[in-house]
Every structure is written in structure tokens, then in C-alpha cells.
Design an enzyme around this catalytic site. Structure first.
Site, mmCIF file in Angstrom:
data_model
loop_
_atom_site.group_PDB
_atom_site.id
_atom_site.type_symbol
_atom_site.label_atom_id
_atom_site.label_comp_id
_atom_site.label_asym_id
_atom_site.label_seq_id
_atom_site.Cartn_x
_atom_site.Cartn_y
_atom_site.Cartn_z
ATOM 1 N N CYS A 2 0.839 -1.053 -0.039
ATOM 2 C CA CYS A 2 0.211 0.035 0.109
ATOM 3 C C CYS A 2 0.854 1.269 0.175
ATOM 4 O O CYS A 2 2.106 1.152 -0.072
ATOM 5 C CB CYS A 2 -0.877 0.082 1.085
ATOM 6 S SG CYS A 2 -1.871 -1.444 1.457
ATOM 7 N N LEU A 51 -3.824 -1.532 -1.711
ATOM 8 C CA LEU A 51 -3.383 -2.734 -2.995
ATOM 9 C C LEU A 51 -4.016 -3.897 -1.909
ATOM 10 O O LEU A 51 -3.107 -4.243 -1.206
ATOM 11 C CB LEU A 51 -2.314 -2.490 -3.291
ATOM 12 C CG LEU A 51 -2.162 -3.722 -4.298
ATOM 13 C CD1 LEU A 51 -2.909 -3.599 -5.381
ATOM 14 C CD2 LEU A 51 -0.472 -3.897 -4.729
ATOM 15 N N ASN A 75 1.974 -0.278 5.269
ATOM 16 C CA ASN A 75 2.500 -0.634 3.937
ATOM 17 C C ASN A 75 3.474 -1.801 4.166
ATOM 18 O O ASN A 75 4.388 -1.757 4.524
ATOM 19 C CB ASN A 75 3.205 0.388 3.277
ATOM 20 C CG ASN A 75 3.936 0.142 2.058
ATOM 21 O OD1 ASN A 75 3.556 -0.786 1.323
ATOM 22 N ND2 ASN A 75 4.941 0.810 1.740
#
Length: 634
Positions: A2, A51, A75
Site C-alpha cells: 500500500c 492494494l 504498507n
């Protein structure tokens, strides 16, 4: 995988406009096209672009803990999150999702910042504890995932996965750090100890910052480091068995995904080993992707095709040629800072190819640094052993002057370049290795710089922090120190930056199983003879993988994933070499001597010298300055 962004006002907490964080997140939407969110509290704001890889529908971010006392934007991937979850559940922790993000929150609430050592994965995250009024910014052991930070003019601190997100904040100034230019011209990238823009920092790999509301901003603290100070004992067969076990575990743990998964395949030892172990543990054919070139000397596509056939993979391939030069503006925009690793373009192309078929791709990155796979490490190993047998006084008094008068032979194989060897032996091992890793040495840089830039640079030389890293390394030999510097300096600054930006630009998650910290810690403790055997680097890996891979794949000369830029700058791109020497952007900044740049291009195009890498640096510098909107010294 991400993108994260946020703002904190630690000393004087004040309300934060969530729209500012939304704009920061919008700038990195490519990192997370599947979802977005912003959370704010007094003095703190966190933003996220998602994502979806694990728990596709159930783990939106920013995420609050089950008790509502902590919130996180994250992330990366935590590969051992299920084991940690079971451990935490035994202690009574209640989970609302099935993903790894909530596990980090629970781990923080149980163990505090010590939780970082329990996490097996790649990550950069911002976690705010509403009860303690603390913000934890943390980055994984090797720096697989990036985290930029910048002090704003209103006293706030902005942080994000990419520099472009921080630049989206209206209070962020764009002023070049002149020492970063020196770093870039030396290495071809801006190392993690510096940023191209003044006032911007990168949280170092294996570090965290713990902010307390109402207190001054803290300095980064190191939570993990690699050591080469220990030595494993054991028979070669036993060490090979342990290495294979660690490699299998690393690959299998990174094959956990709720979306399609594949692998990059160059046909070299590392990517071929990863594909072999993936195929061993997969019922379905592994999807593999490779890139080829129009210059045979650097094209490895035939080797990739052999490995694909050997393991029955679903293989995809594509070629890169000089026409791709038009994509350099896109490359410059991806990296924000100048970045001149010429393999960035083909890496982006293979990421694009992979994203057409999968959402996650495994790579072979990290093994060269951890297990001495670079030729320069092998040379350093042998040179340092010889260096230790010759008194320093003799080396500096005799070998140094001899190197200065010896003819230069760039065309010859490294073992026959007596000038380079004599020069390396005349200085310390750290100085010699810095010269081997760098693209341009001190004298060559000084000849390119303008008088104004030389004055601004002062006494600083880019080699200084690299040499210091080697000299202070927890190590026992010259080879150890070289590998330590590669893991701490080259790996996060170049290799991992390249893979992160190019993969995330295509919304692809890249995973590096050969950077599993247990595998790297094992490798760092191996006797030198297990890493380097004669002229062979990664000796133990090659012996271990003989049961899987053909010998001509394992023992062929290392090529590296690079573009034929030297040939292109003498052929289809010769005009581009001349244009950068006359660049109005570079001239306006007054960093370089225009005549020196022109001579550099002419000597390369005529074939009198090989300056392909330096010309590539200058091209990428010019493109990056344009992407950043910097046209003068202000």
C-alpha cells in the site's frame, strides 16, 4: 502492499485539515488503487491507499484496534501474522479481521515497540496510540518499504511512502541539498542517509521513531542490525541442508496470497532458485516473467526460457530496446529523487508484464548482498587478504605511485587491470571498496563540477559515510565489511528502491524471499570459504542448488540485469548524449562545467572512453529536476 501518508504536530498539537492528507494520498494512488481513507485526531492525521492482497474485503485502513485505543496505516506484509495471531489469541486478544494489519496493532498493545522484533516481513507503518498519545513510525529490517519524513514550516512533520506525497503538501519547500548531488554523482542514487531535497529525511532501515505528543520530535532509534561478527561451524553438507531449509521456508511463507502470484525470472542463480522452490511447493504452474534486450551481450532471456521449460512454468517475456528511451520521464517521476540504476527501466517493464497476469511477484533480490554474489565482493576478499600481508607504509609509498603511472586498461578483464589492483592495494580496504562500488571517483567528479559547486560542496566527499559504515561494521574480515556496507548502503538505497518504485508504479507487490532475516543472519555467520570459493561468489548457494539447477546456469559468469547503455549512447542515443551535455536545465543550476560535459560525451561517442554510466546519470538528473519542477538554485 500500500501507500501511507500522514502529519503530526508533536510539540504543539493542533487540528489538521484532512483534505491535506487526502491530497498526499492521491499523489501515491498507484500504490493502492483498491481503497483509501483518512483518520484524524488532535495533532495527528493518518492516510492510506490500499492494494488488497490479504483479507481482500475485511481489512480497510486506517484501522482501529478492536478496543478503539490504537490506529494504524501500514504498507507491506507480515508473513508470520497467523502465528502471532494464535499467540495473541491465547492471551485473550480478540480480532475483528483476518489480515495482518490488525495483528500489528495487537502486538503493539501487548509488547510496545519491542513488537518490531517479532514481525517477520517487509513494512513501513505509522501507529498512533490514543491512550498513550504516542506515534510509532517504523521501517523493516532491510528497508524493503520506504518512509520519507519532512519538517514543515508550521512545525508539523509530514511522512509518506514516497516523496511525491510530501511534495503534495502546500508547505513543503523544494530546495536541493547540494551534498545529495555529490552523493548522486558518486553512487547513481541518493543513499538513505540523505534526501535530494533539503529538510527531507528517510527513516533508516531497521529503525523507528516514537513521538510523544507535547514533546520535541525524537531521533530515530535502531531496533535491528545485522552482524558478521559470529562464525558458524559445521560440515559443508550440514550447512547446505540448513541453507536449503531456510530458503524453502522463506519462499513458502511469501507464497501466501489471496490474489494471483508469480515470479520474476532472469535466468540467473537467484531468480532461478526462487522459481525452483516455488515450483516444488506449488500444484499449479508458476507464472514467470522475464525481459530481454536487443544486445546479445546483456540478454539473458534464453537462460530464463530454459529454466521456465525445466520447471514447467507459465512463462511470459518481452524485449526492451532503445525506443524505450522515451519512457525516461515516467521513470524520473516514479523515483522523485534522481536515480540512475540503468536496470530501472527493464525492471519497470517486467513489473508491467507481471501485473498483466499477477498481483504479487517474488524476486531473487538480496542474495548477492547476503552471500557475496557480486564480483566486486570476491575481488575485495582476495585483495584484502593480500593487503593484510603488505605493510601499510609500503602499500602507500610504492603501490600508490606505481598505480598513478600504470596505463589504464578499462577494456581488460578485472584480474588483468593492474592499475585498478595497485590502486586498491595502496589504500585501506574500506576506501578501495568504496571506489569499486562508486560510479565516479573524486578526481573525475571534481573535473565535472563547476567552481561554484566545488565551493558549495566544501570538504564533504560522498565516500566518507560509506567508509565509516565499513570501518564500524560488526565484522571480522574485509569480505564481512564489504557485505555489511552493501546491506546497509547499496541495498536500501539502490536495489530495494528500484524494485519498490517500479513495482508500485504498476500496483504490483514484489516480495524478496532471499532477504528473509533468518536466512541473512545465517549467511552472515558462514565461514568466508562458504561464501567465496576461489573466484566463485555465493559458493554455498550454488552447491546447494545443484540438485535443482543445471551447472551451466549456476556457474556461468554473472551478467546482471542491465541495459546496454554504453552501446546505445554510441548508436541510436548518441544525440541524447550530446543534448544532455548542452542541457539548459543543468546549465542554469551551475553545478557542472559545460566544457567538461561536452568533452565527456564526445569521448564516449567516439569510443575513446566508456562514460555510458555517467552520461546516464546526467540524463536521469536532468529528467528528475524537470519532474520536481526545479530549474534554478532557488
Amino acid at each position: 502492499m500500500c501507500g501511507i501518508a500522514g502529519i503530526i504536530h508533536p510539540e504543539n498539537p493542533r487540528p489538521i485539515d484532512p483534505a491535506r492528507v487526502e491530497r498526499m494520498c492521491d499523489a501515491i494512488a498507484h500504490r493502492g488503487p483498491d481503497g483509501a481513507g483518512v483518520w484524524t485526531d488532535h495533532g495527528i492525521a493518518l492516510g492510506h491507499r490500499r492494494l488488497s492482497i490479504i483479507d481482500l474485503e475485511g481489512s480497510p485502513q486506517p484501522m482501529l484496534s478492536a478496543d478503539g485505543r490504537a490506529v494504524i496505516v501500514f504498507n507491506g506484509e507480515i508473513y508470520n501474522f497467523r502465528a502471532l495471531r494464535r499467540e495473541l489469541e491465547k492471551d485473550g486478544t480478540r480480532f475483528l479481521t483476518d489480515g495482518d494489519t490488525e495483528v500489528i496493532l495487537a502486538a503493539w498493545q501487548k509488547w510496545g515497540e519491542v513488537c518490531l522484533s517479532r514481525l517477520d516481513g517487509m513494512f513501513a507503518f505509522a501507529l498512533y496510540d490514543l491512550e498513550k498519545k504516542q506515534l510509532l513510525l517504523a521501517r523493516d529490517r532491510f528497508g524493503v518499504k520506504p518512509l520519507f519524513m519532512a519538517r514543515l514550516s508550521d512545525g508539523g512533520i509530514a511522512f509518506a511512502s514516497e516523496l511525491k506525497a510530501i511534495l503534495a503538501h502546500p508547505l513543503m519547500r523544494r530546495s536541493v541539498d547540494m551534498l545529495a548531488v555529490e552523493d548522486y554523482i558518486t553512487w547513481g542514487y541518493v543513499p538513505d542517509h540523505r534526501s535530494f531535497l533539503s529538510g527531507v529525511e528517510k527513516l533508516p532501515a531497521g529503525h523507528y521513531r516514537l513521538f510523544d505528543m507535547g514533546k520535541p520530535a525524537p531521533q530515530p532509534r535502531q531496533w535491528w542490525d545485522i552482524t558478521f561478527a559470529e562464525r558458524r561451524k559445521g560440515k559443508s553438507a550440514d550447512l547446505e541442508a540448513e541453507l536449503l531449509h531456510l530458503m524453502r521456508e522463506a519462499v513458502q511463507s511469501r507464497m501466501v496470497s489471496d490474489v494471483p502470484l508469480g515470479a520474476f525470472l532472469s535466468g540467473g542463480v537467484d531468480s532461478s532458485s526462487v522459481v525452483a522452490l516455488m515450483a516444488e511447493g506449488s500444484v499449479q504452474p508458476v507464472t514467470t516473467c522475464s525481459i530481454g534486450f536487443d544486445v546479445e551481450a546483456v540478454d539473458e532471456s534464453s537462460y530464463a526460457e530454459r529454466i521456465a521449460a525445466l520447471f514447467g512454468t507459465d512463462h511470459k517475456s518481452r524485449r526492451v530496446d532503445p525506443n524505450d528511451f522515451g519512457a525516461l520521464d515516467a521513470i524520473a517521476a516514479m523515483f522523485d529523487e534522481p536515480f540512475a540504476d540503468a536496470s530501472a527501466l527493464p525492471t519497470w517493464r517486467v513489473c508491467q508484464l507481471a501485473r498483466e497476469h499477477v498481483t504479487v511477484a517474488l524476486s531473487g533480490d538480496g542474495a548477492d548482498e547476503a552471500l557475496a554474489g557480486y564480483r566486486r565482493q570476491v575481488f575485495q576478499h582476495h585483495e584484502d587478504r593480500l593487503r593484510n600481508r603488505i605493510p601499510a607504509g609500503i602499500r602507500s609509498a610504492i603501490l600508490g605511485p606505481l598505480a598513478s603511472i600504470y596505463p589504464k586498461a578499462d577494456w581488460a578483464p578485472r584480474p588483468l587491470r593492474a592499475k585498478a589492483t595497485l590502486s586498491a592495494l595502496s589504500v585501506s580496504g574500506a576506501e578501495a571498496y568504496a571506489a569499486a562500488v562508486s560510479i565516479t571517483g573524486p578526481d573525475q567528479r571534481a573535473a565535472l563540477y563547476s567552481e561554484a559547486f566545488l565551493k558549495a560542496r566544501g570538504d564533504y566527499r560522498a565516500e566518507q559515510p560509506f567508509v565509516e559504515t565499513m570501518e564500524t561494521a560488526p565484522a571480522r574480515s574485509g569480505l564481512d565489511r564489504a557485505q555489511y556496507a552493501d546491506l546497509k548502503f547499496w541495498l536500501p538505497g539502490d536495489i530495494l528502491t528500484k524494485v519498490d518504485r517500479t513495482s508500485m508504479a504498476t500496483s504490483l507487490e514484489a516480495r524478496e524471499p532471499l532477504l528473509d532475516h533468518r536466512l541473512v543472519e545465517f549467511a552472515a555467520a558462514l565461514p568466508e570459504g562458504q561464501r567465496v570459493n576461489g573466484r566463485e561468489g555465493k559458493a554455498i548457494v550454488k552447491r546447494t542448488m545443484e540438485r535443482y539447477l543445471p551447472r551451466d546456469i549456476l556457474y556461468r559468469p554473472k551478467q546482471g540485469f542491465v541495459m546496454p547503455i554504453a552501446e546505445w549512447f554510441r548508436g541510436p542515443l548518441a544525440s541524447s548524449a550530446r543534448q544532455v551535455a548542452r542541457s539548459k536545465t543543468l546549465a542554469a543550476l551551475d553545478w557542472f562545467d559545460p566544457k567538461a560535459l561536452s568533452d565527456l560525451a564526445d569521448r564516449h561517442i567516439s569510443g575513446r572512453s566508456d562514460h555510458g554510466r555517467i552520461l546516464w546519470q546526467l540524463v536521469m538528473l536532468e529528467r528528475s529536476l524537470s519532474a520536481l519542477g526545479i530549474s534554478d538554485r532557488k
